[in-house]
Structure formats: structure tokens, C-alpha cells
Enzyme design. Structure first.
Site, PDB file in Angstrom:
ATOM      1  N   ARG A  37      12.469  16.438  18.229  1.00  0.00           N
ATOM      2  CA  ARG A  37      12.379  15.274  19.119  1.00  0.00           C
ATOM      3  C   ARG A  37      12.858  15.648  20.522  1.00  0.00           C
ATOM      4  O   ARG A  37      12.287  15.205  21.526  1.00  0.00           O
ATOM      5  CB  ARG A  37      13.187  14.113  18.551  1.00  0.00           C
ATOM      6  N   HIS A  40      10.084  17.622  22.015  1.00  0.00           N
ATOM      7  CA  HIS A  40       8.979  16.709  22.334  1.00  0.00           C
ATOM      8  C   HIS A  40       9.239  15.966  23.640  1.00  0.00           C
ATOM      9  O   HIS A  40       8.335  15.752  24.446  1.00  0.00           O
ATOM     10  CB  HIS A  40       8.801  15.713  21.189  1.00  0.00           C
TER      11      HIS A  40
END
Length: 207
Positions: A37, A40
């Protein structure tokens, strides 16, 4: 060649690409979704190496969120980025005291940063809290000192301030403490990373 991807599939494809680029690199399964995450959010694969975790930090963070803990951030940007709908369903909310007039006034009177005063305010909250620090190293140092004095018991410290002055030192102080932590070692980080780490845990609860 441009990929034709439906809007709802963009995030899924992004994580597939991240996994492809990581290749044979082994991530701890407990921490994998948090690391991915962060990548990302930033498109920076250094987080695969620079995010460090105390023992079972992600599990501890998820457990605290499931029990309805609150989150304290050091920026309005981090506060805006955290998924408050999921957090509210779990019984929690996000606090950021940095823009409060009385915090600014007290900081000026005492000759300290607003981040320090904000963490002192957070220590007065009655609920357990996760601290998501993406900007102010003085916030991390205040958390460390308040905890050492027995005035604060964080459920988890997310220490990812970005910058140059006291950034590395404040992170290393948290790593050397007995506090549960997720820290971006070095100078990288930011409010977006702090929010992303919170969301990575929230999404694991609600997936």
C-alpha cells in the site's frame, strides 16, 4: 501500449504490477499489504526495504482498530487521507490538533512546535490511539518522551515523517524504544504514507 482498464479495476491492476516488479523479493506476509500500500501510494519501491516493523506491529494495529481505537495525525493531509468511514464503523475517529488556535497560541508562548503541543493534547484523550506521524519529527520525539514519562501508551506509532532536520534521529529513537511501531527508516515518508499505512490496516479488517 496503453492498457484499457475499467476504472474499478485500476487499483487491482496496480497491485498486480507492484507484485510483478517486486519479483522474487520476499516480504513478511504479516507486513506485505502495508508495504504494498505504501508503494502503491508513492510508486517508490524503496519502501520494500525501508519500512521496518516491531514484532507483530500490524496485528497489534488491526486489533486496536477492531476495538474502536482513535487515530491521531500530525497533519490535516493525513487526516483527510485516512478512510474515516471504515474507522467510524469500527467506533473510531481521527484527531488532528495542529490547526487549533489554542495549540498555536500555547506553542508560541512556550517556544515549542505545535506538533509537541498536539501530542500533549492527544495524551489527554481517554481512548487508545494509533499515532500516524507523516510530517513532524518533533511529534515523534514528543510521543517517545510522553511514553517514557508514563503519560502516553500508544496502541501503535506510525513514524514516517519526511525531511532532513531530526527526521532520521526521531525515527531511530522510536525504533530503539519499547513502543509498537511501523517506521520508514531514513528521510523518506510523508502524510500520504502515514494515511496509506492506516488504510492498509483498515482495509484488511473490511475486505
Amino acid at each position: 501500449m496503453i492498457e484499457q482498464i475499467k476504472p474499478m479495476d485500476i487499483e487491482t491492476r496496480s497491485f498486480e504490477i507492484i507484485t510483478e516488479i517486486l519479483g522474487d523479493k520476499k516480504l513478511d506476509p504479516e507486513n506485505e499489504l502495508v508495504i504494498k500500500r505504501a508503494i502503491h501510494t508513492t510508486a517508490d519501491f524503496d519502501y520494500a526495504d525501508h519500512l521496518v516493523f516491531s514484532a507483530h506491529a500490524v496485528q497489534k494495529g488491526i486489533a486496536a482498530l477492531q476495538k474502536g481505537c482513535d487515530i491521531v495525525s500530525d497533519t490535516q493531509m493525513a487526516k483527510a487521507g485516512i478512510n474515516k468511514k471504515i474507522l467510524a464503523r469500527l467506533g473510531g475517529e481521527v484527531h488532528c490538533f495542529m490547526a487549533d488556535d489554542d495549540v498555536a497560541r500555547e506553542a508560541k508562548e512556550r517556544g515549542i512546535t505545535r506538533a509537541v503541543v498536539s501530542m500533549e493534547r492527544a495524551a489527554q484523550l481517554t481512548k487508545p490511539c494509533i499515532f500516524a506521524i507523516g510530517n513532524a519529527p518533533t511529534a515523534l520525539m514528543a510521543i517517545h518522551d510522553l511514553a517514557a514519562a508514563g503519560k502516553l501508551d500508544p496502541a501503535l506509532v506510525i513514524g514516517v515523517p519526511v525531511g532532513f532536520v531530526n527526521v532520521v534521529e526521531s525515527k531511530e529513537r522510536i525504533i530503539a524504544s519499547q513502543l509498537p511501531y511501523i517506521v520508514a527508516r531514513g528521510r523518506k515518508g510523508g502524510s500520504n504514507v502515514a494515511a496509506a499505512i492506516c488504510n492498509a490496516m483498515l482495509y484488511q479488517i473490511m475486505r
